[in-house]
Scaffold this motif. Structure first.
Motif, PDB file in Angstrom:
ATOM      1  N   ILE A   1     -75.787 -16.387 -85.487  1.00  0.00           N
ATOM      2  CA  ILE A   1     -76.573 -17.626 -85.436  1.00  0.00           C
ATOM      3  C   ILE A   1     -75.693 -18.780 -84.979  1.00  0.00           C
ATOM      4  CG2 ILE A   1     -77.811 -19.323 -86.835  1.00  0.00           C
ATOM      5  CD1 ILE A   1     -78.795 -16.971 -88.567  1.00  0.00           C
ATOM      6  N   LEU A   2     -74.466 -18.857 -85.520  1.00  0.00           N
ATOM      7  CA  LEU A   2     -73.525 -19.898 -85.106  1.00  0.00           C
ATOM      8  C   LEU A   2     -73.251 -19.804 -83.611  1.00  0.00           C
ATOM      9  CD1 LEU A   2     -71.454 -22.132 -85.812  1.00  0.00           C
ATOM     10  CD2 LEU A   2     -69.800 -20.316 -86.289  1.00  0.00           C
ATOM     11  N   ARG A   3     -73.071 -18.605 -83.117  1.00  0.00           N
ATOM     12  CA  ARG A   3     -72.782 -18.397 -81.698  1.00  0.00           C
ATOM     13  C   ARG A   3     -73.969 -18.805 -80.829  1.00  0.00           C
ATOM     14  NH1 ARG A   3     -73.680 -13.557 -78.933  1.00  0.00           N
ATOM     15  NH2 ARG A   3     -72.516 -13.304 -76.987  1.00  0.00           N
ATOM     16  N   ILE A   4     -75.159 -18.418 -81.243  1.00  0.00           N
ATOM     17  CA  ILE A   4     -76.368 -18.771 -80.496  1.00  0.00           C
ATOM     18  C   ILE A   4     -76.511 -20.286 -80.394  1.00  0.00           C
ATOM     19  CG2 ILE A   4     -78.889 -18.743 -80.571  1.00  0.00           C
ATOM     20  CD1 ILE A   4     -78.639 -15.930 -81.848  1.00  0.00           C
ATOM     21  N   CYS A   5     -76.387 -20.968 -81.541  1.00  0.00           N
ATOM     22  CA  CYS A   5     -76.536 -22.428 -81.545  1.00  0.00           C
ATOM     23  C   CYS A   5     -75.464 -23.099 -80.691  1.00  0.00           C
ATOM     24  CB  CYS A   5     -76.468 -22.945 -82.988  1.00  0.00           C
ATOM     25  SG  CYS A   5     -77.860 -22.437 -84.026  1.00  0.00           S
ATOM     26  N   ALA A   6     -74.235 -22.581 -80.774  1.00  0.00           N
ATOM     27  CA  ALA A   6     -73.142 -23.177 -80.002  1.00  0.00           C
ATOM     28  C   ALA A   6     -73.372 -23.032 -78.504  1.00  0.00           C
ATOM     29  CB  ALA A   6     -71.814 -22.535 -80.414  1.00  0.00           C
ATOM     30  N   ILE A   7     -73.834 -21.859 -78.068  1.00  0.00           N
ATOM     31  CA  ILE A   7     -74.089 -21.652 -76.643  1.00  0.00           C
ATOM     32  C   ILE A   7     -75.242 -22.527 -76.169  1.00  0.00           C
ATOM     33  CG2 ILE A   7     -74.888 -19.982 -74.918  1.00  0.00           C
ATOM     34  CD1 ILE A   7     -73.396 -17.811 -76.458  1.00  0.00           C
ATOM     35  N   GLU A   8     -76.321 -22.563 -76.942  1.00  0.00           N
ATOM     36  CA  GLU A   8     -77.515 -23.294 -76.525  1.00  0.00           C
ATOM     37  C   GLU A   8     -77.310 -24.810 -76.553  1.00  0.00           C
ATOM     38  OE1 GLU A   8     -80.192 -22.270 -75.239  1.00  0.00           O
ATOM     39  OE2 GLU A   8     -80.280 -20.131 -75.655  1.00  0.00           O
ATOM     40  N   TRP A   9     -76.533 -25.319 -77.506  1.00  0.00           N
ATOM     41  CA  TRP A   9     -76.423 -26.764 -77.704  1.00  0.00           C
ATOM     42  C   TRP A   9     -75.167 -27.367 -77.099  1.00  0.00           C
ATOM     43  CZ3 TRP A   9     -77.865 -26.783 -83.629  1.00  0.00           C
ATOM     44  CH2 TRP A   9     -79.205 -26.410 -83.764  1.00  0.00           C
ATOM     45  N   ARG A  10     -74.283 -26.535 -76.556  1.00  0.00           N
ATOM     46  CA  ARG A  10     -73.008 -27.053 -76.068  1.00  0.00           C
ATOM     47  C   ARG A  10     -73.178 -28.163 -75.046  1.00  0.00           C
ATOM     48  NH1 ARG A  10     -69.105 -26.750 -72.180  1.00  0.00           N
ATOM     49  NH2 ARG A  10     -66.943 -26.555 -72.944  1.00  0.00           N
ATOM     50  N   GLY A  11     -74.090 -28.000 -74.119  1.00  0.00           N
ATOM     51  CA  GLY A  11     -74.259 -28.969 -73.042  1.00  0.00           C
ATOM     52  C   GLY A  11     -75.278 -30.052 -73.324  1.00  0.00           C
TER      53      GLY A  11
END
Length: 345
Positions: A94-104
């Motif tokens: 979940i942390l990885r998903i959120c980080a990828i989706e919200w990074r930009g």
């Protein structure tokens, strides 16, 4: 071959596909700090998996769903007995998903650094814990007559399982490095190829040791074929990374992951969760499966839908097959940072 055998094989295929596809996803995330020396380079790394990473995770969802429907007792015993490690894996994903989706989403250096940290944590943790979990499944855990796991979390941290975790982490990192070299151009490709050469040095003996231990302790006569395939694959990887033939190297990292995963499932069969308390308490494909009717209905659905999913995912990889480099990365279009934050240069 009965329906129980069919669904055991199908679940093995689903998890093997997950390890192959999500394996290089994890590898890309694990190597963010090593290969991502600038923000543009980190964006290149993320974009190598950008179009496919969420589709790769579907293999885990389908595999878990198939496990629940075809072998409900296996699912219940596994998820209750391995609750903590599986919960940690879920939180990391979940942390990885959120980080990828919200990074930009926000044009801010600190925001992106935190997202990059989330991607790395969300890649390293599952890469290690999947190896620990599957090694323990093959090795067996303490299961009582009521099909409940009585082992503690620390019982799962035995030498064989820890070696399994180190193996999956190294193999996924190497798999990711080769994938990055295959999917990028210019300096990112050169650095990824150089890193793959270095990663091959510890990966070959450690992965070889884990495969050999698995075969000697839990394997069957015919699974020596899988050991030989894995051995040829890792040797080929070491040679191909040195010659920078990343296409063939990626093919052999894929073959190594497949051979190792199949070896684990083949060593497990016909059990699905061996009991170290008493072999009579072990869960097998017979005593842990759903009814014949349930398996029949599921089989027809799988026969119809699986080819469609495979064709669609193959088409996705074909469309996004070209290499990318820092020249292809456009300026950030995220929201402006809040007052007091450090704006990106």
């Amino acid at each position: 071959m009965g329906l129980q055998e069919f669904w055991f094989i199908l679940i093995a295929v689903l998890f093997t596909g997950y390890f192959v596809l999500e394996g290089f996803d994890f590898g890309v995330g694990m190597l963010m700090s090593v290969l991502g020396k600038t923000d543009n380079r980190r964006r290149v790394l993320i974009n190598t998996i950008g179009p496919v990473w969420d589709g790769n995770e579907v293999w885990l969802i389908v595999g878990g769903g198939a496990l629940f429907a075809a072998f409900p007792d296996w699912y219940a015993t596994l998820f209750s007995g391995f609750y903590l490690p599986l919960l940690i894996i879920l939180v990391a994903l979940i942390l990885r998903i959120c980080a990828i989706e919200w990074r930009g989403k926000i044009d801010d250096d600190r925001w992106r650094r935190r997202a990059d940290l989330g991607i790395m944590i969300g890649s390293w943790v599952p890469a290690v814990l999947w190896g620990v979990a599957f090694a323990n499944i093959v090795r067996g855990v303490a299961i009582d007559a009521d099909k409940k796991v009585t082992s503690s979390f620390f019982d799962l941290l035995n030498p064989y399982a820890l070696l399994g975790g180190i193996t999956t982490a190294l193999v996924f990192a190497l798999h990711g490095a080769v994938f990055i070299a295959l999917k990028t151009a210019d300096d990112v490709r050169i650095d990824a190829a150089d890193l793959a050469k270095k990663l091959a040095i510890p990966t070959v003996p450690i992965a070889g040791g884990f495969v050999l231990w698995t075969q000697l302790a839990y394997g069957k006569g015919w699974t020596w074929i899988l050991v030989a395939i894995a051995a040829v694959a890792v040797i080929a990887i070491a040679l191909l990374t040195r010659s920078e033939r990343e296409g063939w190297a990626f093919a052999f990292t894929t073959l190594a992951v497949i051979a190792t995963s199949v070896l684990l499932f083949a060593s497990l069969y016909p059990n699905v969760m061996p009991s170290t308390t008493d072999p009579a308490f072990s869960l097998t494909i017979e005593n842990a499966s759903s009814s014949h009717y349930t398996l029949m209905v599921m089989s027809w659905a799988a026969v119809v839908l699986t080819p469609i999913v495979l064709i669609y995912q193959g088409w996705t990889y074909w469309v996004f097959r070209k290499r990318i480099s820092t020249k292809h990365i456009p300026p950030s279009i995220g929201l402006p940072p809040k007052a007091g934050s450090t704006k990106a240069g």
